[in-house]
Design an enzyme around this catalytic site. Structure first.
Site, PDB file in Angstrom:
ATOM      1  CD1 TRP A 166      -0.467   5.147   0.665  1.00 44.06           C
ATOM      2  CD2 TRP A 166      -1.781   6.962   0.541  1.00 44.06           C
ATOM      3  NE1 TRP A 166      -1.760   4.714   0.459  1.00 44.06           N
ATOM      4  CE2 TRP A 166      -2.586   5.812   0.385  1.00 44.06           C
ATOM      5  CE3 TRP A 166      -2.402   8.216   0.496  1.00 44.06           C
ATOM      6  CZ2 TRP A 166      -3.972   5.874   0.195  1.00 44.06           C
ATOM      7  CZ3 TRP A 166      -3.776   8.281   0.323  1.00 44.06           C
ATOM      8  CH2 TRP A 166      -4.541   7.119   0.167  1.00 44.06           C
ATOM      9  CE  LYS A 190       7.070  -0.170   4.133  1.00 38.28           C
ATOM     10  NZ  LYS A 190       6.717   0.718   2.989  1.00 38.28           N
ATOM     11  CB  SER A 244      -5.343  -1.017   5.242  1.00 34.60           C
ATOM     12  OG  SER A 244      -4.306  -1.947   5.049  1.00 34.60           O
ATOM     13  CE1 TYR A 254       3.473 -10.519   7.578  1.00 35.05           C
ATOM     14  CE2 TYR A 254       3.891  -8.206   7.965  1.00 35.05           C
ATOM     15  CZ  TYR A 254       3.455  -9.213   7.141  1.00 35.05           C
ATOM     16  OH  TYR A 254       3.030  -8.906   5.873  1.00 35.05           O
ATOM     17  CD  GLU A 399     -10.279   3.395   5.830  1.00 35.44           C
ATOM     18  OE1 GLU A 399      -9.568   2.390   5.691  1.00 35.44           O
ATOM     19  OE2 GLU A 399      -9.998   4.329   6.590  1.00 35.44           O
TER      20      GLU A 399
HETATM   21  P1  NAD Z   1      -1.625   0.098   3.738  1.00 36.71           P
HETATM   22  O1  NAD Z   1      -2.042  -0.707   4.893  1.00 36.71           O
HETATM   23  O2  NAD Z   1      -1.772  -0.463   2.378  1.00 36.71           O
HETATM   24  O3  NAD Z   1      -0.094   0.528   3.854  1.00 36.71           O
HETATM   25  C1  NAD Z   1       0.432   1.091   5.023  1.00 36.71           C
HETATM   26  C2  NAD Z   1       1.880   0.712   5.142  1.00 36.71           C
HETATM   27  O4  NAD Z   1       1.974  -0.705   5.263  1.00 36.71           O
HETATM   28  C3  NAD Z   1       2.739   1.115   3.942  1.00 36.71           C
HETATM   29  O5  NAD Z   1       4.002   1.529   4.393  1.00 36.71           O
HETATM   30  C4  NAD Z   1       2.861  -0.194   3.178  1.00 36.71           C
HETATM   31  O6  NAD Z   1       4.030  -0.282   2.399  1.00 36.71           O
HETATM   32  C5  NAD Z   1       2.863  -1.218   4.295  1.00 36.71           C
HETATM   33  N1  NAD Z   1       2.394  -2.540   3.867  1.00 36.71           N
HETATM   34  C6  NAD Z   1       1.494  -2.824   2.885  1.00 36.71           C
HETATM   35  N2  NAD Z   1       1.344  -4.162   2.758  1.00 36.71           N
HETATM   36  C7  NAD Z   1       2.161  -4.738   3.668  1.00 36.71           C
HETATM   37  C8  NAD Z   1       2.458  -6.079   4.011  1.00 36.71           C
HETATM   38  N3  NAD Z   1       1.898  -7.111   3.375  1.00 36.71           N
HETATM   39  N4  NAD Z   1       3.352  -6.306   5.001  1.00 36.71           N
HETATM   40  C9  NAD Z   1       3.947  -5.261   5.640  1.00 36.71           C
HETATM   41  N5  NAD Z   1       3.721  -3.981   5.345  1.00 36.71           N
HETATM   42  C10 NAD Z   1       2.830  -3.694   4.379  1.00 36.71           C
HETATM   43  O7  NAD Z   1      -2.395   1.468   3.909  1.00 36.71           O
HETATM   44  P2  NAD Z   1      -2.333   2.744   2.984  1.00 36.71           P
HETATM   45  O8  NAD Z   1      -3.096   2.449   1.754  1.00 36.71           O
HETATM   46  O9  NAD Z   1      -0.931   3.235   2.859  1.00 36.71           O
HETATM   47  O10 NAD Z   1      -3.085   3.826   3.895  1.00 36.71           O
HETATM   48  C11 NAD Z   1      -4.439   3.867   3.988  1.00 36.71           C
HETATM   49  C12 NAD Z   1      -4.931   3.192   5.248  1.00 36.71           C
HETATM   50  O11 NAD Z   1      -4.277   3.756   6.395  1.00 36.71           O
HETATM   51  C13 NAD Z   1      -6.391   3.429   5.483  1.00 36.71           C
HETATM   52  O12 NAD Z   1      -7.004   2.233   5.868  1.00 36.71           O
HETATM   53  C14 NAD Z   1      -6.420   4.444   6.607  1.00 36.71           C
HETATM   54  O13 NAD Z   1      -7.580   4.444   7.365  1.00 36.71           O
HETATM   55  C15 NAD Z   1      -5.245   4.058   7.400  1.00 36.71           C
HETATM   56  N6  NAD Z   1      -4.784   5.182   8.231  1.00 36.71           N
HETATM   57  C16 NAD Z   1      -5.025   5.134   9.582  1.00 36.71           C
HETATM   58  C17 NAD Z   1      -4.638   6.188  10.400  1.00 36.71           C
HETATM   59  C18 NAD Z   1      -4.889   6.154  11.879  1.00 36.71           C
HETATM   60  O14 NAD Z   1      -4.265   6.916  12.605  1.00 36.71           O
HETATM   61  N7  NAD Z   1      -5.770   5.316  12.364  1.00 36.71           N
HETATM   62  C19 NAD Z   1      -3.979   7.286   9.850  1.00 36.71           C
HETATM   63  C20 NAD Z   1      -3.740   7.299   8.480  1.00 36.71           C
HETATM   64  C21 NAD Z   1      -4.148   6.227   7.680  1.00 36.71           C
END
Ligand code: NAD
Length: 495
Positions: A166, A190, A244, A254, A399
């Site tokens: 997000w 998604k 994350s 998965y 982080e």
């Molecule tokens: P998140 O991992 O919680 O969610 C990311 C996506 O994964 C969302 O679409 C979410 O719905 C989905 N998701 C969550 N739990 C899941 C599960 N159990 N199974 C399948 N899908 C699932 O991360 P966030 O809070 O949305 O974003 C923040 C994180 O993203 C931070 O750790 C940040 O560093 C990382 N990020 C990395 C980059 C990069 O390019 N390296 C860029 C932006 C953000």
């Protein structure tokens, strides 16, 4: 409360954005009929709902994506024609820039100015870049004996699932769908449950641009349901993930427990900004402040650790504190605002709890350190700097994903590199120095996918972006991004 001008805009936009998923070129409700709420982080108010898709909807989307892929109307279209359509898609994103920016701000609370001038044009630029690239990528002819001709060509992998976060909703999505579509794949996107609006809106724009129905599908929904179903689907060939580290690893599970699909992971970071004694301190202070406070620190490559030489620490800190205090934190719709709220109540609690942890573990607060604008109901925190941090503290290792900077002093460049690299992550790093030899030595020694010298967070589409170590693997941006979405096929012709 949202002001009237904004509410009337929301009403208008929501009429064009039904609470449905976009599958096979049409809006469809989640099969369960469920919806999930969208909350404006500036006030904590629910402003709408979108479809809460789950495994049944993922099945529909995959079927539609596969059928479109097999039909070949996109996957076998001449690259020149795909290029033309991608460029039109990019133009349509730009033509809808103001609405898309508003939707982005409503979902995630980033300043509207930033969404308008940053996120949306950047996503459009990404779509155009991969569109432009795709008819300029050649295959190979192998060195064979005279009786044979061997060629190697890239073919699209098939159905690509993209699960994104997000923090920069549309541009992070574009980093995935643009190269995947340009290469001829069908895509199921998604978005994060906090930020579905722009992804849903551009699904229609893709069809309007000429991308055949079923090629680009968007499903809103939670990670554990829709995200997991995509990750485990037997007919998804590639899963591109940004998010994350913990969830990234789940996607590897998965994949391993389903069809062994390829998974690419762009994950978190704890990026060091190394400031050496001979650095231009004004430039470094500006780079350090922007590196941690832009987008309220919700940036994967945020420069959340400053590793600075003893002798200049106080001076640097003073300058960065001054910059932090100048940041206007407030209503993201106000043009003067430089930092909006954090994205959600969950993220708010998380960042505040890290502030407490920092104090408990013995760091001291140089500025900030708590909530702001509580009367709004929004998730505002102060730009925060911790001094006297050592690299073992949790605020230096984990982080935070908020506007919280840790300042760590070291005696020399050698120790700086050691501390900078003493982290599980390896997404990005920087070094500030006026000595060219030092710049070379330190930049080579830093273990990160992106290293900036005397700058931070610079870049364009032409260079690869991605992490070392626990920050993931696979690269977004640049022609290398195409690797994830294509397979090489070798064909041998006998004469
Ligand atoms: P998140 O991992 O919680 O969610 C990311 C996506 O994964 C969302 O679409 C979410 O719905 C989905 N998701 C969550 N739990 C899941 C599960 N159990 N199974 C399948 N899908 C699932 O991360 P966030 O809070 O949305 O974003 C923040 C994180 O993203 C931070 O750790 C940040 O560093 C990382 N990020 C990395 C980059 C990069 O390019 N390296 C860029 C932006 C953000």
């Amino acid at each position: 409360m949202l002001n009237e001008a904004v509410t009337s805009q929301i009403d208008r936009l929501q009429k064009s954005l039904p609470d449905k998923a976009f599958i096979g070129g049409a809006w469809v409700s989640a099969r369960s009929g469920k919806t999930l709420p969208c909350i404006f982080p500036g006030t904590g108010e629910t402003i709408g709902t979108v479809a809460d898709c789950d495994a049944a909807d993922v099945d529909d989307a995959v079927r539609s994506a596969r059928a479109a892929f097999e039909a070949g109307t996109w996957s076998r279209m001449a690259p020149q024609d795909r290029r033309r359509i991608m460029l039109r898609f990019s133009e349509l994103i730009l033509e809808n820039r103001d609405d898309l920016a508003l939707l982005e701000t409503l979902n995630v609370g980033k300043p509207l100015v930033n969404a308008t001038n940053g996120d949306i044009p950047s996503a459009a630029g990404c779509v155009a870049w991969f569109g432009e690239a795709i008819d300029k990528i050649y295959g190979e002819v192998g060195p064979t004996d005279d009786s044979m001709l061997a060629i190697a060509v890239r073919e699209p992998v098939g159905v690509v699932g993209a699960v994104v976060p997000w923090n920069f909703p549309l541009s992070m999505a574009a980093w995935k769908f643009a190269p995947a579509l340009a290469a001829g794949n069908s895509v199921i996107l998604k978005p994060a449950e906090q930020s579905p609006y722009t992804a849903l809106r551009i699904a229609e724009l893709a069809v309007e641009a000429g991308i055949p129905e079923g090629v680009f599908n968007v499903l809103s929904g939670y990670g554990e349901t829709a995200g997991q179903a995509l990750g485990r689907h037997m007919d998804v060939d590639c899963l591109a993930f940004t998010g994350s580290t913990a969830v990234g690893r789940m996607f590897q599970v998965y994949a391993g427990e389903s069809n062994g699909k390829r998974v690419s992971l762009e994950l978190g970071g704890k990026s060091p900004q190394v400031v050496l004694a001979d650095a231009d301190l004004d430039a470094a202070a500006a780079g350090v402040a922007a590196g941690i406070f832009s987008n309220a620190g919700q940036v994967c490559n945020a420069g959340s650790r400053v590793v600075v030489q003893d002798g200049i620490k106080d001076k640097l800190l003073e300058k960065v504190v001054e910059k932090a205090r100048e940041i206007i934190v407030g209503d993201p719709f106000d043009a003067a605002t430089k930092m909006g709220p954090l994205v959600s109540a969950e993220q708010y609690e998380r960042v505040l709890s890290y502030m407490e942890t920092g104090l408990e573990q013995g760091a001291t607060i140089a500025t900030g350190g708590g909530k702001l604008n509580e009367e709004t109901g929004g998730y505002y925190v102060a730009p925060t700097i911790f001094d006297n941090v050592n690299n073992d503290m949790r605020i230096a290792r984990e982080e935070i994903f908020g506007p919280v900077l840790s300042v760590i002093s070291v005696k020399d460049a050698e120790e700086a590199v050691k501390v900078a690299n003493d982290t599980d992550f390896g997404l990005a790093a920087s070094v500030w120095t006026n000595d060219i030899r030092q710049a070379q030595r330190v930049s080579k020694a830093l273990r990160a996918g992106v290293v900036w010298v005397n700058c931070f967070d610079k870049g364009n589409m032409s260079m690869p972006f991605g992490g070392f170590k626990h920050s993931g693997h696979g690269r977004d941006k640049s022609l290398h991004a195409i690797d994830k979405y294509t397979d090489w096929k070798a064909t041998w012709f006998a004469s």
